[in-house]
Design a protein around this motif. Structure first.
Motif, PDB file in Angstrom:
ATOM      1  N   GLY A  18      41.477 -14.432   1.613  1.00 23.11           N
ATOM      2  CA  GLY A  18      42.352 -13.672   2.498  1.00 23.11           C
ATOM      3  C   GLY A  18      43.823 -14.011   2.373  1.00 23.11           C
TER       4      GLY A  18
ATOM      5  N   ALA B  55      41.619 -10.055   5.571  1.00 18.90           N
ATOM      6  CA  ALA B  55      40.904 -10.015   6.841  1.00 18.90           C
ATOM      7  C   ALA B  55      41.218  -8.722   7.573  1.00 18.90           C
ATOM      8  CB  ALA B  55      41.297 -11.214   7.692  1.00 18.90           C
ATOM      9  N   GLY B  56      40.208  -8.147   8.183  1.00 20.37           N
ATOM     10  CA  GLY B  56      40.393  -6.917   8.942  1.00 20.37           C
ATOM     11  C   GLY B  56      39.086  -6.478   9.559  1.00 20.37           C
ATOM     12  N   ARG B  57      39.107  -5.293  10.147  1.00 17.79           N
ATOM     13  CA  ARG B  57      37.917  -4.786  10.811  1.00 17.79           C
ATOM     14  C   ARG B  57      36.727  -4.727   9.855  1.00 17.79           C
ATOM     15  NH1 ARG B  57      37.246  -5.065  15.839  1.00 17.79           N
ATOM     16  NH2 ARG B  57      39.260  -4.065  16.256  1.00 17.79           N
TER      17      ARG B  57
ATOM     18  N   ASP C  94      35.468  -9.611   6.940  1.00 15.00           N
ATOM     19  CA  ASP C  94      35.274 -10.765   7.812  1.00 15.00           C
ATOM     20  C   ASP C  94      34.502 -11.850   7.074  1.00 15.00           C
ATOM     21  OD1 ASP C  94      35.431 -12.250  10.182  1.00 15.00           O
ATOM     22  OD2 ASP C  94      33.480 -11.521  10.871  1.00 15.00           O
TER      23      ASP C  94
ATOM     24  N   ALA D 139      41.267 -11.949  18.007  1.00 15.20           N
ATOM     25  CA  ALA D 139      40.781 -11.593  16.672  1.00 15.20           C
ATOM     26  C   ALA D 139      39.708 -10.507  16.757  1.00 15.20           C
ATOM     27  CB  ALA D 139      40.228 -12.831  15.973  1.00 15.20           C
TER      28      ALA D 139
ATOM     29  N   HIS E 157      41.162  -8.960  13.333  1.00 14.41           N
ATOM     30  CA  HIS E 157      41.523 -10.218  12.683  1.00 14.41           C
ATOM     31  C   HIS E 157      42.562 -10.891  13.559  1.00 14.41           C
ATOM     32  CE1 HIS E 157      44.797  -7.539  11.463  1.00 14.41           C
ATOM     33  NE2 HIS E 157      45.534  -8.637  11.303  1.00 14.41           N
TER      34      HIS E 157
ATOM     35  N   ASN F 104      47.021 -13.952   8.631  1.00 16.96           N
ATOM     36  CA  ASN F 104      46.139 -12.954   9.213  1.00 16.96           C
ATOM     37  C   ASN F 104      44.713 -13.412   8.919  1.00 16.96           C
ATOM     38  OD1 ASN F 104      48.329 -11.501  10.089  1.00 16.96           O
ATOM     39  ND2 ASN F 104      48.414 -10.245   8.244  1.00 16.96           N
ATOM     40  N   GLU F 105      44.084 -14.041   9.894  1.00 15.06           N
ATOM     41  CA  GLU F 105      42.838 -14.777   9.679  1.00 15.06           C
ATOM     42  C   GLU F 105      41.615 -13.972  10.090  1.00 15.06           C
ATOM     43  OE1 GLU F 105      43.076 -17.531   8.111  1.00 15.06           O
ATOM     44  OE2 GLU F 105      45.221 -17.897   8.342  1.00 15.06           O
ATOM     45  N   ALA F 106      40.531 -14.179   9.352  1.00 19.17           N
ATOM     46  CA  ALA F 106      39.281 -13.483   9.629  1.00 19.17           C
ATOM     47  C   ALA F 106      38.705 -13.917  10.972  1.00 19.17           C
ATOM     48  CB  ALA F 106      38.277 -13.756   8.513  1.00 19.17           C
ATOM     49  N   ARG F 107      37.999 -13.007  11.612  1.00 16.43           N
ATOM     50  CA  ARG F 107      37.398 -13.285  12.914  1.00 16.43           C
ATOM     51  C   ARG F 107      36.445 -14.476  12.834  1.00 16.43           C
ATOM     52  NH1 ARG F 107      36.619  -8.044  11.887  1.00 16.43           N
ATOM     53  NH2 ARG F 107      34.323  -8.137  11.870  1.00 16.43           N
TER      54      ARG F 107
END
Length: 302
Positions: free
Chosen positions: A74, A82-84, A87, A170, A175, A186-189
């Motif tokens: 990421g 990372a995003g919807r 993950d 997040a 995220h 911008n970090e993954a959930r």
């Protein structure tokens, strides 16, 4: 015995890696010409790209320690964001990305003694990886690191609150928008969920990972160098002590870095990265001392 210091710049080598699930990223490798004997595999802090540790890698390579800079999923050269619909958590970092990268390092430099190290969260994940693979590495180097348990910080209730708010944010956004809020990338959930869980409970665990990480840490025998920055509120002494306390069988050496060590630069969580010579010297000297002690302890060849 440490190698003679060289200030000559060394062009980094870029090595592309594919993880078992298809994720791709680049390693940055810095070493002197010739055979690599000592190698430090370095893991960045949350949200920090590999390239930002090139000054540290250059300083260490000039002292005879090759450095391979990891790139977190990421971040930077990673082909994932990372995003919807993107993950991952500690499980992917520890069981997909790091094994693929370290296998590539082993293929390229099979003769090298490999040490694991990292900054902040990178130091925590280096420790967890070493605990999962204790026979594969010579030791650990931690800089500005420590366990994130909220009770080990001044104004811990505020830190604890962050461990509640960050996963909620997040999940809501898809995220953690670290670039916007000024913390991490911008970090993954999943990464934020695993990080916040350890911060709330004081125990390491990762969604989808069966091994008992706390038990593995308690069994770890490796030598550890832990360097704390004097003015680092993100990595206070109590946090470092809590992390080292999880490894009672490890042989820990600790030291505190002050502004005098950094040419007057503030000795906090990130500023040391601009003037890393003193930290590189401590790391190189410690690795050399560990190698000398190991050689003296080994029985003579027949």
């Amino acid at each position: 015995m440490t190698s003679p210091i060289s200030d000559a710049p060394i062009a980094p080598l870029t090595v592309s890696v594919s993880a078992s699930d298809g994720a791709r990223f680049d390693l940055l490798c810095v070493h002197r010409p010739g055979p690599v004997q000592r190698l430090l595999y370095w893991m960045p802090a949350m949200g920090v790209s590999a390239r930002q540790y090139l000054p540290l890698a250059q300083a260490l390579a000039g002292r005879g320690v090759a450095v391979v800079l990891h790139e977190w999923r990421g971040i930077g050269s990673s082909d994932r964001r990372a995003g919807r619909h993107g993950d991952w958590g500690y499980r992917e970092l520890l069981t997909d990305d790091l094994p693929a990268a370290l296998a590539e390092v082993g293929r390229r430099w099979p003769q090298a003694t490999c040490w694991l190290g990292g900054h902040s969260l990178g130091g925590q994940l280096a420790t967890l990886y070493a605990a999962l693979h204790p026979a594969a590495y010579a030791g650990l180097v931690l800089v500005a690191s420590g366990a994130p348990y909220w009770r080990r910080f001044q104004r811990g209730w505020l830190v604890g609150l962050a461990y509640v708010v960050a996963p909620w944010l997040a999940a809501a956004v898809g995220h953690l928008p670290g670039r916007r809020i000024g913390f991490g990338g911008n970090e993954a959930r999943g990464v934020i969920a695993d990080w916040a869980r350890s911060g709330r409970s004081g125990r390491y665990a990762a969604r989808g990972m069966a091994p008992d990480l706390e038990q593995r840490l308690a069994s770890l025998h490796l030598p550890v160098l832990a360097l704390r920055l004097r003015d680092d509120w993100l990595g206070p002494q109590a946090s470092l002590d809590f992390l080292l306390g999880k490894m009672p069988q490890a042989r820990a050496t600790t030291d505190v870095i002050t502004p005098q060590d950094l040419d007057g630069t503030t000795a906090d969580h990130f500023h040391w990265m601009k003037t890393p010579a003193a930290i590189a010297q401590r790391i190189a000297s410690w690795i050399a001392a560990q190698e000398a002690a190991s050689a003296n302890a080994s029985p003579p060849a027949p």
